[in-house]
Scaffold this active site. Structure first.
Site, PDB file in Angstrom:
ATOM      1  CG  MET A  27     -38.374  40.581 -24.052  1.00 15.67           C
ATOM      2  SD  MET A  27     -39.877  39.620 -23.708  1.00 15.67           S
ATOM      3  CE  MET A  27     -40.629  40.593 -22.397  1.00 15.67           C
ATOM      4  CB  SER A 101     -35.811  40.545 -17.000  1.00 15.10           C
ATOM      5  OG  SER A 101     -37.052  39.958 -17.304  1.00 15.10           O
ATOM      6  CD  GLN A 102     -34.955  37.695 -22.622  1.00 12.55           C
ATOM      7  OE1 GLN A 102     -36.034  37.123 -22.750  1.00 12.55           O
ATOM      8  NE2 GLN A 102     -34.306  38.195 -23.663  1.00 12.55           N
ATOM      9  CG  ASP A 221     -42.383  40.727 -11.717  1.00 16.80           C
ATOM     10  OD1 ASP A 221     -42.997  41.056 -12.745  1.00 16.80           O
ATOM     11  OD2 ASP A 221     -41.164  40.514 -11.686  1.00 16.80           O
ATOM     12  CG  HIS A 277     -40.093  42.687 -14.231  1.00 18.70           C
ATOM     13  ND1 HIS A 277     -39.678  41.510 -13.649  1.00 18.70           N
ATOM     14  CD2 HIS A 277     -39.432  42.771 -15.422  1.00 18.70           C
ATOM     15  CE1 HIS A 277     -38.820  40.898 -14.456  1.00 18.70           C
ATOM     16  NE2 HIS A 277     -38.648  41.641 -15.521  1.00 18.70           N
TER      17      HIS A 277
END
Length: 299
Positions: A27, A101-102, A221, A277
């Site tokens: 993202m 991530s996404q 995270d 993260h």
């Protein structure tokens, strides 16, 4: 094997070069920024001489790519990327894939929905992925704080509206453990790829065709809540405090994705790092990811 056939086989293996790598960013990022995925692409090319790295761009330019990470339905993105990779001649002998991530759950969706159309996908490595979705806010306070729960409720109220599902990417993996029924019925992306309502055998077969599914969790995270989602864990249904490991979830116990089968076969790999993260060192990436999964012949 005939000696000359063996020699030809060895020549073919050598001339084929290293296995290509496909990257999908997260993202608010893009395929090619020099300080993010562009850096990773260059780093892989340095560490694996001759490797072809395809960093996925969704859109005609990096601006569109960034905007689409917020506003283009993952279902459309996955289909577009499937069409894109099918046509890439440099991937025709197979490839490894890394999701950030996404981008992790988007690549998993690609494997499940499109794996039978693509060349063999060998290893899928997910860094900080939200495989069971999220139910929290970036840098929010303690997960039991009442203000967090209040904002969660506001977001959850709108997240499952059809127009929100179709126009806001992050809503498509919002997972409300307080209302599992609505999540399973209204989630237009995550509930589907996790086989929540019906069993799509193609999804199971394609995911199990991987050599390894490598799940990397960042134990500090502060972006992903709950961070256990990075290992397919999540809140126990009906509340938002008690956490379940993957092995305690219905997803695993009913083997709705074949993850139990993969785990028993040693194809499901759980790795953890103590950072925030997507925070990892070059040495860790070289020794744990590149040497083991992307370029094992170099060890």
């Amino acid at each position: 094997m005939n000696r000359w056939l063996f020699i030809l086989f060895i020549i073919k293996v050598i001339s084929a070069g290293p296995t290509p790598v496909v990257l999908w960013h997260g993202m608010g990022d893009t395929c090619c920024m020099p300080y993010s995925l562009g850096y990773i692409k260059h780093f892989l090319e340095q560490q694996i001489p001759g490797v072809y790295v395809h960093s996925i761009r969704v859109g005609d330019n990096t601006v569109e790519d960034l905007e689409n990470s917020y506003f283009m339905s993952p279902n459309e993105q996955v289909q577009d990327v499937c069409d894109m990779l099918v046509k890439d001649p440099k991937l025709q002998s197979g490839f490894n894939a890394i999701g950030f991530s996404q981008g992790s759950q988007f690549l998993r969706a690609l494997v499940q929905r499109c794996g039978h159309k693509l060349p063999p996908i060998k290893n899928l490595i997910t860094l900080g992925g939200q495989h069971q979705g999220v139910y929290g806010l970036p840098h929010c306070g303690a997960i039991q704080h009442r203000s967090c729960d209040y904002v969660r409720k506001l977001l959850n109220y709108a997240a499952y509206y059809s127009w929100v599902q179709n126009s806001l990417v992050q809503a498509t993996y919002w997972h409300d453990p307080l209302d599992e029924k609505t999540y399973k019925k209204k989630s237009e992306f995550l509930a589907d790829i996790n086989n929540e309502l019906t069993i799509n055998q193609t999804y199971i077969d394609n995911l199990n065709s991987l050599e390894n599914l490598v799940l990397v969790k960042f134990t500090n995270d502060s972006i992903v809540q709950p961070r256990e989602t990075e290992w397919f864990g999540f809140y126990a249904p009906g509340q938002a405090k008690k956490l379940q490991k993957l092995q305690e979830t219905e997803l695993y116990l009913q083997d709705r994705l074949g993850l139990k089968k993969m785990n028993e076969a040693g194809k499901l790999v759980f790795l953890s790092l103590p950072g925030d993260h997507l925070q990892f060192t070059q040495d860790w990436f070289i020794n744990v990811i590149i040497k083991k999964y992307l370029n094992p012949a170099a060890e």
